[in-house]
Write an enzyme that holds these catalytic residues in place. Sequence first.
Site, mmCIF file in Angstrom:
data_model
loop_
_atom_site.group_PDB
_atom_site.id
_atom_site.type_symbol
_atom_site.label_atom_id
_atom_site.label_comp_id
_atom_site.label_asym_id
_atom_site.label_seq_id
_atom_site.Cartn_x
_atom_site.Cartn_y
_atom_site.Cartn_z
ATOM 1 N N ASN A 89 -3.441 5.637 2.225
ATOM 2 C CA ASN A 89 -4.087 5.837 0.932
ATOM 3 C C ASN A 89 -3.643 7.153 0.296
ATOM 4 O O ASN A 89 -3.368 8.132 1.008
ATOM 5 C CB ASN A 89 -5.617 5.828 1.091
ATOM 6 C CG ASN A 89 -6.112 4.502 1.630
ATOM 7 O OD1 ASN A 89 -5.453 3.475 1.491
ATOM 8 N ND2 ASN A 89 -7.266 4.528 2.285
ATOM 9 N N HIS A 106 1.873 7.971 2.820
ATOM 10 C CA HIS A 106 2.448 7.470 1.568
ATOM 11 C C HIS A 106 2.215 8.433 0.421
ATOM 12 O O HIS A 106 2.309 8.059 -0.734
ATOM 13 C CB HIS A 106 1.854 6.090 1.233
ATOM 14 C CG HIS A 106 2.308 5.009 2.168
ATOM 15 N ND1 HIS A 106 1.696 3.787 2.227
ATOM 16 C CD2 HIS A 106 3.294 4.976 3.101
ATOM 17 C CE1 HIS A 106 2.300 3.043 3.145
ATOM 18 N NE2 HIS A 106 3.268 3.742 3.696
ATOM 19 N N CYS A 114 9.019 17.379 -7.761
ATOM 20 C CA CYS A 114 10.162 17.412 -8.686
ATOM 21 C C CYS A 114 11.328 16.648 -8.056
ATOM 22 O O CYS A 114 11.767 16.984 -6.946
ATOM 23 C CB CYS A 114 10.591 18.849 -8.962
ATOM 24 S SG CYS A 114 12.099 18.910 -9.965
ATOM 25 N N CYS A 133 9.593 20.585 -14.616
ATOM 26 C CA CYS A 133 9.192 21.094 -13.293
ATOM 27 C C CYS A 133 8.843 22.577 -13.429
ATOM 28 O O CYS A 133 9.609 23.334 -14.051
ATOM 29 C CB CYS A 133 10.353 20.932 -12.304
ATOM 30 S SG CYS A 133 10.144 21.880 -10.775
ATOM 31 N N CYS A 136 12.032 24.499 -11.516
ATOM 32 C CA CYS A 136 13.427 24.478 -12.002
ATOM 33 C C CYS A 136 13.535 24.066 -13.456
ATOM 34 O O CYS A 136 14.633 24.010 -14.013
ATOM 35 C CB CYS A 136 14.258 23.527 -11.128
ATOM 36 S SG CYS A 136 13.917 21.770 -11.425
ATOM 37 N N GLY A 172 -9.101 -1.424 7.253
ATOM 38 C CA GLY A 172 -8.907 -1.752 5.835
ATOM 39 C C GLY A 172 -7.472 -1.841 5.392
ATOM 40 O O GLY A 172 -7.130 -1.392 4.291
HETATM 41 C C1 BV8 Z 1 10.489 2.373 4.556
HETATM 42 C C2 BV8 Z 1 2.841 3.941 -2.771
HETATM 43 C C3 BV8 Z 1 12.470 2.973 5.674
HETATM 44 C C4 BV8 Z 1 1.755 4.866 -3.119
HETATM 45 C C5 BV8 Z 1 3.083 2.226 -1.123
HETATM 46 C C6 BV8 Z 1 11.131 -6.407 5.585
HETATM 47 C C7 BV8 Z 1 10.644 -6.140 6.851
HETATM 48 C C8 BV8 Z 1 10.144 -4.886 7.187
HETATM 49 C C9 BV8 Z 1 10.117 -3.877 6.236
HETATM 50 C C10 BV8 Z 1 10.585 -4.142 4.985
HETATM 51 C C11 BV8 Z 1 11.103 -5.391 4.655
HETATM 52 N N1 BV8 Z 1 11.490 -5.333 3.360
HETATM 53 C C12 BV8 Z 1 11.232 -4.098 2.871
HETATM 54 C C13 BV8 Z 1 10.705 -3.364 3.856
HETATM 55 C C14 BV8 Z 1 10.287 -1.981 3.804
HETATM 56 C C15 BV8 Z 1 9.051 -1.792 2.943
HETATM 57 C C16 BV8 Z 1 7.997 -2.852 3.192
HETATM 58 O O1 BV8 Z 1 7.241 -2.772 4.153
HETATM 59 N N2 BV8 Z 1 7.919 -3.859 2.292
HETATM 60 C C17 BV8 Z 1 6.929 -4.886 2.463
HETATM 61 C C18 BV8 Z 1 6.409 -5.338 1.099
HETATM 62 C C19 BV8 Z 1 7.578 -6.028 3.250
HETATM 63 N N3 BV8 Z 1 8.510 -0.514 3.333
HETATM 64 C C20 BV8 Z 1 8.999 0.602 2.758
HETATM 65 O O2 BV8 Z 1 9.820 0.614 1.878
HETATM 66 C C21 BV8 Z 1 8.475 1.893 3.333
HETATM 67 N N4 BV8 Z 1 9.596 2.728 3.630
HETATM 68 O O3 BV8 Z 1 10.425 1.331 5.186
HETATM 69 O O4 BV8 Z 1 11.492 3.305 4.712
HETATM 70 C C22 BV8 Z 1 12.173 3.722 6.912
HETATM 71 C C23 BV8 Z 1 11.052 3.423 7.665
HETATM 72 C C24 BV8 Z 1 10.802 4.122 8.831
HETATM 73 C C25 BV8 Z 1 11.669 5.121 9.236
HETATM 74 C C26 BV8 Z 1 12.794 5.418 8.458
HETATM 75 C C27 BV8 Z 1 13.059 4.713 7.303
HETATM 76 C C28 BV8 Z 1 7.617 2.629 2.314
HETATM 77 C C29 BV8 Z 1 6.338 1.855 2.118
HETATM 78 C C30 BV8 Z 1 5.406 2.666 1.205
HETATM 79 C C31 BV8 Z 1 5.262 1.940 -0.092
HETATM 80 N N5 BV8 Z 1 4.293 2.640 -0.920
HETATM 81 N N6 BV8 Z 1 2.304 2.857 -1.964
HETATM 82 C C32 BV8 Z 1 0.711 4.102 -3.863
HETATM 83 O O5 BV8 Z 1 1.044 3.610 -4.957
HETATM 84 O O6 BV8 Z 1 -0.406 4.007 -3.344
HETATM 85 S S1 BV8 Z 1 2.505 0.856 -0.315
HETATM 86 C C33 BV8 Z 1 0.901 0.496 -0.716
HETATM 87 O O7 BV8 Z 1 0.547 -0.553 0.177
HETATM 88 C C34 BV8 Z 1 -0.105 1.587 -0.454
HETATM 89 O O8 BV8 Z 1 0.409 2.731 0.179
HETATM 90 C C35 BV8 Z 1 -1.094 0.888 0.483
HETATM 91 O O9 BV8 Z 1 -1.785 1.751 1.252
HETATM 92 C C36 BV8 Z 1 -0.135 0.074 1.236
HETATM 93 C C37 BV8 Z 1 -0.620 -0.945 2.164
HETATM 94 O O10 BV8 Z 1 -1.607 -1.710 1.516
HETATM 95 P P1 BV8 Z 1 -3.050 -1.742 2.204
HETATM 96 O O11 BV8 Z 1 -3.545 -0.349 2.314
HETATM 97 O O12 BV8 Z 1 -2.984 -2.543 3.456
HETATM 98 O O13 BV8 Z 1 -3.917 -2.456 1.100
HETATM 99 P P2 BV8 Z 1 -4.024 -4.030 0.855
HETATM 100 O O14 BV8 Z 1 -4.639 -4.239 -0.479
HETATM 101 O O15 BV8 Z 1 -2.708 -4.668 1.168
HETATM 102 O O16 BV8 Z 1 -5.043 -4.523 1.987
HETATM 103 C C38 BV8 Z 1 -6.392 -4.112 1.911
HETATM 104 C C39 BV8 Z 1 -7.066 -4.681 3.142
HETATM 105 O O17 BV8 Z 1 -8.417 -4.228 3.167
HETATM 106 C C40 BV8 Z 1 -7.131 -6.203 3.118
HETATM 107 O O18 BV8 Z 1 -6.808 -6.701 4.409
HETATM 108 C C41 BV8 Z 1 -8.589 -6.515 2.765
HETATM 109 O O19 BV8 Z 1 -9.041 -7.678 3.430
HETATM 110 C C42 BV8 Z 1 -9.298 -5.306 3.327
HETATM 111 N N7 BV8 Z 1 -10.528 -4.956 2.616
HETATM 112 C C43 BV8 Z 1 -10.797 -5.085 1.285
HETATM 113 N N8 BV8 Z 1 -12.035 -4.632 1.024
HETATM 114 C C44 BV8 Z 1 -12.555 -4.191 2.209
HETATM 115 C C45 BV8 Z 1 -11.600 -4.396 3.223
HETATM 116 N N9 BV8 Z 1 -11.817 -4.077 4.507
HETATM 117 C C46 BV8 Z 1 -13.020 -3.534 4.803
HETATM 118 N N10 BV8 Z 1 -13.992 -3.308 3.887
HETATM 119 C C47 BV8 Z 1 -13.802 -3.621 2.590
HETATM 120 N N11 BV8 Z 1 -14.765 -3.393 1.705
#
Ligand code: BV8
Length: 231
Positions: A89, A106, A114, A133, A136, A172
């Site tokens: 988050n 994240h 920047c 920025c 810079c 979550g």
């Molecule tokens: C990376 C930005 C390389 C900030 C976010 C294929 C296979 C594997 C990986 C990949 C692939 N294709 C692409 C990738 C990589 C990609 C990825 O995973 N893509 C996905 C779509 C397949 N990942 C990346 O690019 C990451 N970087 O891989 O770099 C690397 C890696 C390691 C080492 C070296 C190099 C970067 C990912 C970051 C992306 N940025 N956000 C922002 O805008 O916030 S992601 C975004 O989704 C947020 O950060 C968020 O936190 C995150 C995950 O979502 P969730 O938090 O799970 O939220 P969601 O809505 O999905 O789920 C909510 C859950 O809560 C639900 O289950 C629901 O039931 C539950 N819920 C709801 N209400 C409640 C509840 N539970 C309890 N109580 C409630 N009341």
Amino acid sequence: MKKIVILTGAGISAESGLGTFRDEDGLWAQHAIEDVATPEGFARDAHLVHDFYNARRANAAQAQPNAAHHALARLEAEHPGEVFIITQNVDALHEMAGSRNVLHMHGQLDRALCGACGHRWDAPAVMRPEDACPACRVRATRPDVVWFGEIPYGMERIDPALSEADLFAAIGTSGQVFPAAAYGQHARRMGAHTVELNLEDSAASRDFDDCLRGKATEIVPLWVEGLLSRA
Ligand code: BV8
């Protein structure tokens, strides 16, 4: 249960009024991921991306931590061993509830970066493409968040933490974004007991020894109470 590592996602902040990503009325329902959460989307339309994050920053600024955030802060204060929160988050609700050992893998809404010189500073309420920025003076300011295709922050702390965890909990999160989605599997393979606290099954539920189902404000305080009474 000496070392407890907790991964949190948008679901823990849902009851504080902050949108989740993948629930039907979630943030992504209004925007395509590739338009607002990728470097390419930002390069295409910086105004759209800044507006997306300005709206979330305004929403987060008036949000209050809920009982789940407070329960995790209590766990950190009262558990005899280490409690380490790795959050996906970008809100500050864990810190506002009193948690101190928190890593924003994240990034954070209230920080700016920047793109030209790497300088970081506290983000203003509203960011615009024409902002320069403070260090810079180049017009390359962006929210300090990790977009798809970018490397998450704190990886050098996360991997050792997963290896040393006695207990790993995911709260979550839908288990759809990597590398966070694989942390349960990694921690379990390294010997941790794993528990998933979520409203419903996630894409990673099979990686968890226990699955507690319900709203975070209800099941997280009960889970913490149970841990502290056994400590
Ligand atoms: C990376 C930005 C390389 C900030 C976010 C294929 C296979 C594997 C990986 C990949 C692939 N294709 C692409 C990738 C990589 C990609 C990825 O995973 N893509 C996905 C779509 C397949 N990942 C990346 O690019 C990451 N970087 O891989 O770099 C690397 C890696 C390691 C080492 C070296 C190099 C970067 C990912 C970051 C992306 N940025 N956000 C922002 O805008 O916030 S992601 C975004 O989704 C947020 O950060 C968020 O936190 C995150 C995950 O979502 P969730 O938090 O799970 O939220 P969601 O809505 O999905 O789920 C909510 C859950 O809560 C639900 O289950 C629901 O039931 C539950 N819920 C709801 N209400 C409640 C509840 N539970 C309890 N109580 C409630 N009341």
